[in-house]
Write a protein that holds these residues in place. Sequence first.
Motif, short mmCIF file in Angstrom:
data_model
loop_
_atom_site.label_atom_id
_atom_site.label_comp_id
_atom_site.label_asym_id
_atom_site.label_seq_id
_atom_site.Cartn_x
_atom_site.Cartn_y
_atom_site.Cartn_z
N ALA A 70 -8.28 169.95 97.53
CA ALA A 70 -8.77 169.44 96.25
C ALA A 70 -8.04 168.15 95.91
CB ALA A 70 -8.55 170.48 95.16
N PHE A 71 -8.75 167.27 95.23
CA PHE A 71 -8.17 166.00 94.81
C PHE A 71 -8.12 165.88 93.29
CE2 PHE A 71 -9.28 165.43 99.17
CZ PHE A 71 -8.23 164.68 99.67
N VAL A 77 -4.64 161.99 95.03
CA VAL A 77 -5.85 161.18 95.17
C VAL A 77 -5.58 159.93 96.00
CG1 VAL A 77 -5.56 159.80 93.08
CG2 VAL A 77 -7.87 160.38 93.89
N SER A 78 -4.34 159.50 96.08
CA SER A 78 -4.00 158.33 96.89
C SER A 78 -4.27 158.56 98.37
CB SER A 78 -2.53 157.96 96.69
OG SER A 78 -1.68 159.03 97.07
N GLU A 79 -4.41 159.82 98.79
CA GLU A 79 -4.67 160.14 100.19
C GLU A 79 -6.16 160.38 100.47
OE1 GLU A 79 -2.22 163.41 101.38
OE2 GLU A 79 -0.36 162.43 100.75
N LEU A 80 -6.99 160.31 99.42
CA LEU A 80 -8.40 160.66 99.58
C LEU A 80 -9.13 159.72 100.53
CD1 LEU A 80 -10.94 162.24 98.87
CD2 LEU A 80 -11.11 160.92 96.76
N LEU A 122 -16.57 170.91 94.38
CA LEU A 122 -17.26 169.92 93.53
C LEU A 122 -16.33 169.32 92.50
CD1 LEU A 122 -20.71 171.70 92.87
CD2 LEU A 122 -19.97 170.39 94.86
N CYS A 123 -15.03 169.35 92.76
CA CYS A 123 -14.04 168.88 91.79
C CYS A 123 -13.73 167.41 92.02
CB CYS A 123 -12.75 169.70 91.91
SG CYS A 123 -12.95 171.47 91.62
N HIS A 124 -14.09 166.58 91.05
CA HIS A 124 -13.78 165.16 91.14
C HIS A 124 -13.69 164.56 89.74
CE1 HIS A 124 -18.10 164.43 90.37
NE2 HIS A 124 -18.35 165.28 91.34
N ASP A 125 -13.01 163.43 89.65
CA ASP A 125 -12.88 162.70 88.39
C ASP A 125 -13.03 161.21 88.70
OD1 ASP A 125 -10.48 162.00 89.59
OD2 ASP A 125 -9.25 163.26 88.26
N ALA A 126 -12.85 160.38 87.68
CA ALA A 126 -13.06 158.95 87.86
C ALA A 126 -12.12 158.37 88.91
CB ALA A 126 -12.88 158.23 86.53
N ALA A 127 -10.87 158.83 88.92
CA ALA A 127 -9.91 158.31 89.90
C ALA A 127 -10.34 158.64 91.32
CB ALA A 127 -8.52 158.88 89.61
N ALA A 128 -10.86 159.83 91.52
CA ALA A 128 -11.31 160.22 92.86
C ALA A 128 -12.51 159.39 93.29
CB ALA A 128 -11.63 161.70 92.89
#
Length: 232
Positions: free
Chosen positions: A100-101, A113-116, A143-149
């Motif tokens: 998960a990110f 998220v820096s590794e995504l 399905l977990c994501h946000d603006a940064a991702a």
Amino acid sequence: MPGATPIGTRAPVVNHGPRTGAKVALTFDADMTDAMLASLRAGRVKSYANLRILDLLEREQVPATFFLTGKWVQRYPDVTRRIAGNPRFELANHTYGHAAFTRDCYDLPSQPVSELRADVAKTFEVIEPYGGRQTRYFRFPGLCHDAAALDALAPLGVTVVDGDVVSGDPFAKAWKPLVRAVLDHVRPGSVVIMHVTEANAAMTDEALPHILAGLRERGLTPAPLSEVLVGA
């Protein structure tokens, strides 16, 4: 390539295609975490590749799209070749190790998220040599994501695909609820989320024939994700 978007812009998110026509997309996630690999090595589970699903889809000539984790592909290269070799199947990206990110995502292992970007790029590199119908579609674990991702994916030019019909097949104990979950919500343009990971989605192959029959009764036709999302 299907799903490709302009590099440098925030990755778009789609849940379904146009609500016209009769096409729906059947998508199957192929999860694989380090814990799942450990269970395989220890003999606690038999398989995370449900070949009965592939048998049915091939026998009935049903199109489908598979969201593959890199570790699943590396564990099941022969099954991946089988998927890639079917002209009705599309291949998409589901991260390398199903981490998960975002925070608090179904108890999944997490990565910053820096590794995504590197994670997703590596997964495309793992999938690409298998050929077949490659895409630039990507699905986040849980399905977990946000603006940064989404911003982190901008350099990769992908489309994030969530879905509007969740089967609920992970860890299900009976197949009938899965059929109801799909058929009660499916509509033209729907993207149905299921799993091909046999040991933790053991009822999917039993539910699938009834789902396919129910789609036929409703006048709906499975199609590759790229065809369903045209115009989305």
